[in-house]
Design an enzyme around this catalytic site. Structure first.
Site, short mmCIF file in Angstrom:
data_model
loop_
_atom_site.label_atom_id
_atom_site.label_comp_id
_atom_site.label_asym_id
_atom_site.label_seq_id
_atom_site.Cartn_x
_atom_site.Cartn_y
_atom_site.Cartn_z
N VAL A 229 0.65 -1.45 0.21
CA VAL A 229 0.22 0.16 0.21
C VAL A 229 0.42 1.16 -0.61
CG1 VAL A 229 -1.71 1.44 1.14
CG2 VAL A 229 -1.97 -1.40 1.23
N CYS A 230 0.65 2.56 -0.87
CA CYS A 230 2.04 3.26 -0.97
C CYS A 230 0.60 4.27 -0.15
CB CYS A 230 2.13 3.23 -3.19
SG CYS A 230 2.99 2.06 -3.38
N LEU A 231 1.39 4.98 0.46
CA LEU A 231 1.00 6.29 1.25
C LEU A 231 2.37 6.51 1.76
CD1 LEU A 231 -2.36 5.27 2.73
CD2 LEU A 231 -1.98 6.62 0.73
#
Length: 443
Positions: free
Chosen positions: A92-94
């Protein structure tokens, strides 16, 4: 991990579990509070609508100085990328997680916590997920618009297939050939048809019951989505691959809405059959004088006593065939309300695993109401899920609501909801349809 970190994680989990956000659920095993499972329900009016997206969150020893790690579980076994920022391998890219470069002020700080992370993930599940891809702001051409529409279309399809149908089929024991394996039996290895069913006693599946209840609530919305998507489309066209998708990190496949509809209907039938089987299980518990049967019987008796003592003539309760796991509720419409003069019957089915499995309520008397699906499922939300008294109160509240705030997650009849929250003329049509239900109920 320090005691302070454990206390903070415990507090954050409890706050979410006791909160009012119907889109987020968290659970953990008592043996390891640092590893939790979370469920985010896809937002209404998005291609992720009412999908069940599960994530694993692991807190390190340095929490909250550093963010926990997050892994997406709803990836079809690592084969489906559900978002430009949610990869098929679960990444999850955050910026808040330190997995994506962000602007100043978007990075993690110890003032943030579990809820901040879940809200950030939820924001990725937008009506136009294509905008999460870097460079989207420069996408203005006709090919870009086509990609956006194609991306939304395939996410909508795969949300139904992977985030709704698949996990329910697994927890219900539905094999690919449509055979249902009895859940009371333990299967711990591949059967001859190649279907793997985990041992129910050892598998940690904290959201199985939540999925089933919400599925019954949202079933009409799922069917409506399919019917709308099917118009003018061929049966099995392939998905378009997006410019940002690369080998091993894609959402590939083809459209097959007729097959999704078949599976949705079968899942619903299986849940209904499971619900009916609770009655037989319950009678067995009663005959063996198990604690759960004694407890539910006593709760029933106390509620009936209180109704008589308070001279509550709005609700009448009885046990179906003297079975404490099937309650028959009769609701008499209060004077001076829209339900005035109506007599509505409902069946409350209780599980021998209550409160881990929550009751399922079906209206026996037809009622045109935004809280009642076309198939009679009543949508309600008790404040204290472990107490049947709270369930009875919530059922009555759901029936009597006249001016609730709009919340698509609590409206299970799309036609009635559209009328109720539509124009003034729409509301008049709703009121007329509701009154007809009231008049017919007393005939």
């Amino acid at each position: 991990m320090s005691d302070q970190s454990i206390l903070r994680i415990t507090r954050e989990i409890k706050q979410i579990q006791q909160g009012t956000d119907l889109s987020i659920a968290v659970a953990c095993q008592d043996s390891d509070i640092r590893n939790i499972n979370t469920l985010i329900i896809g937002p209404p009016d998005s291609p992720y609508q009412f999908g069940f997206f599960e994530f694993e969150i692991k807190f390190g020893k340095d929490y909250p100085a550093n963010p926990p790690s997050v892994q997406a579980i709803t990836t079809n076994g690592g084969k489906c990328r559900f978002n430009p920022n949610i990869y098929s391998n679960g990444k999850v890219c955050l910026s808040i997680l330190g997995t994506w470069r962000g602007e100043r002020g978007e990075e993690w700080s110890s003032a943030q916590g579990l809820e901040s992370i879940l809200i950030s993930i939820q924001s990725l599940l937008s009506s136009n997920p294509y905008e999460n891809e870097p460079g989207y702001e420069n996408a203005k051409g006709s090919s870009d618009k086509k990609n956006m529409a194609s991306y939304v279309a395939k996410i909508r399809h795969e949300t139904l297939r992977i985030a709704v149908i698949q996990p329910l089929e697994k927890s219900l024991g539905i094999r690919p050939d449509g055979v249902v394996i009895p859940p009371a039996k333990d299967y711990t290895e591949d059967d001859e048809d190649g279907f793997w069913l985990e041992d129910e006693k050892s598998a940690f599946n904290p959201f199985a019951d939540l999925r089933k209840r919400r599925f019954l609530w949202y079933f009409e919305s799922y069917i409506q989505t399919i019917d709308s998507a099917e118009q003018g489309s061929s049966r099995r066209p392939k998905f378009d691959r997006m410019p940002f998708e690369s080998t091993g990190n894609t959402m590939d496949g083809h459209f097959d809405y007729p097959e999704l509809k078949r599976r949705l209907i079968f899942v619903r039938e299986t849940i209904i059959n499971e619900t009916k089987n609770w009655a037989m299980e319950g009678l067995s518990c009663k005959e063996r004088e198990l604690g759960i049967a004694v407890n539910i019987q006593r709760q029933y008796e106390q509620i009936v006593e209180d109704l008589k003592r308070l001279k509550n003539f709005t609700v009448d309760l009885a046990l179906a065939d003297n079975n404490p796991f099937v309650w028959e509720l009769t609701y008499f419409g209060r004077p001076m309300t829209q339900l005035d003069g109506g007599i509505f019957k409902a069946k409350i089915h209780l599980s021998p695993r209550f409160p881990d499995e929550q009751p399922r309520v079906f209206m026996q008397t037809p009622l045109f109401h935004f809280r009642v699906s076309k198939t009679g499922v009543l949508c309600y939300f008790p404040q204290k899920p472990e107490e049947m008294r709270s369930h009875i109160e919530a059922i009555v509240t759901a029936l009597e609501e006249e001016n609730p705030a709009y919340d698509p997650r609590l409206t299970v009849n799309p036609e009635a909801s559209k009328m109720f929250w539509g124009s003034a003329d729409d509301r008049k049509q709703y009121n007329r349809a509701l009154r007809r239900s009231v008049e017919r109920s007393s005939e």
